[in-house]
Design an enzyme around this catalytic site. Structure first.
Site, PDB file in Angstrom:
ATOM      1  N   LYS A  83     -37.487 -17.280  -4.295  1.00 17.63           N
ATOM      2  CA  LYS A  83     -37.415 -17.193  -2.834  1.00 17.63           C
ATOM      3  C   LYS A  83     -38.711 -16.563  -2.329  1.00 17.63           C
ATOM      4  O   LYS A  83     -39.083 -15.462  -2.767  1.00 17.63           O
ATOM      5  CB  LYS A  83     -36.211 -16.307  -2.488  1.00 17.63           C
ATOM      6  CG  LYS A  83     -35.521 -16.613  -1.190  1.00 17.63           C
ATOM      7  CD  LYS A  83     -34.226 -15.802  -1.121  1.00 17.63           C
ATOM      8  CE  LYS A  83     -33.534 -15.932   0.182  1.00 17.63           C
ATOM      9  NZ  LYS A  83     -32.395 -15.001   0.281  1.00 17.63           N
TER      10      LYS A  83
HETATM   11  O1  G3P Z   1     -29.936 -13.904   2.448  1.00 16.42           O
HETATM   12  C1  G3P Z   1     -30.405 -14.024   3.753  1.00 16.42           C
HETATM   13  C2  G3P Z   1     -29.402 -13.993   4.845  1.00 16.42           C
HETATM   14  O2  G3P Z   1     -28.284 -14.749   4.599  1.00 16.42           O
HETATM   15  C3  G3P Z   1     -29.218 -12.681   5.516  1.00 16.42           C
HETATM   16  O3  G3P Z   1     -28.086 -12.592   6.336  1.00 16.42           O
HETATM   17  O4  G3P Z   1     -26.456 -11.344   7.729  1.00 16.42           O
HETATM   18  O5  G3P Z   1     -28.452 -10.149   6.760  1.00 16.42           O
HETATM   19  O6  G3P Z   1     -28.722 -11.770   8.621  1.00 16.42           O
HETATM   20  P1  G3P Z   1     -27.931 -11.402   7.418  1.00 16.42           P
END
Ligand code: G3P
Length: 216
Positions: A83
């Protein structure tokens, strides 16, 4: 639509794998920190439980550091997807890694223009963050629709991996738009099963069955 679990908690991943719904896993530095475990150890465990792509994020910001870290991470298992952030150096690393047969997930995508350049760099996955987009007053789902249209216009093979999913409606809307993958915390994947009328229906049928006095 493929379902990826957005977590570094191995017990949650095992649990989801047993449902047959799990197609992959995404992690990020915040999720690894939350797990309290060694990054490499946790990746080994996840890649063993989940045969699909397991995203492991580099933290270096320049091309050389990203490539050095990617070298360590991709040795952990065959199904590791590196990533990288959506920056010029991230896309340069993306080009080099995918050219070498490594899966790459380009993360932190917040615009259709960014998704276009990631596809041109050969990304295996593009991760638009719908929840964080909504948080700042933009329409995360419009971003998915725009990316879908652009990728279809040019037959880009990059898979749209909808990230930062906050609730089941995000999943349903992304599926309606033809997103290839969604990644969500296990709690949200479990919410997809739920409907109050299903629970009420089961309770009603059980009550009547008991009243009938019959057994199977
Ligand atoms: O892995 C990246 C992503 O899904 C992060 O989610 O909820 O931290 O915005 P969030």
């Amino acid at each position: 639509m493929k379902f990826f679990a957005d977590t570094a908690e191995i017990s949650e991943i095992r649990d989801l794998a047993a449902t047959g719904l799990l197609d992959g896993v995404t992690t990020n530095p915040s999720l690894v920190h939350k797990s309290g475990r060694d990054f490499i150890e946790v990746l080994k465990d996840i890649a063993e439980v989940c045969p699909g792509p397991v995203s492991a994020e580099v933290v270096g910001l320049d091309y050389d550091s990203m490539m050095r870290e990617a070298e360590v991470l991709r040795k952990v298992a065959k199904n590791i997807a590196i990533k990288v952030p959506l920056t010029p150096d991230g896309l340069k690393a993306c080009k080099a890694l995918t050219g070498d047969g490594t899966m790459v997930n380009v993360t932190l995508c917040f615009s259709a223009a960014q998704a276009l350049v990631a596809a041109k760099a050969g990304a295996s996955f593009i991760s638009p963050f719908v929840g964080r987009h909504d948080d700042v007053g933009f329409d995360g789902m419009q971003l998915i629709a725009d990316i879908r249209m652009i990728y279809d216009n040019y037959d880009f093979a990059t898979e749209i991996l909808v990230a930062s999913v906050r609730h089941p409606i995000h999943v349903v809307e992304a599926a309606k738009l033809g997103a290839d993958v969604m990644t969500a915390p296990p709690k949200i994947i479990h919410q997809l099963f739920k409907h109050p009328l299903t629970d009420a229906g089961i309770a009603g049928f059980l009550k009547d069955w008991q009243a009938s006095g019959q057994k199977i």
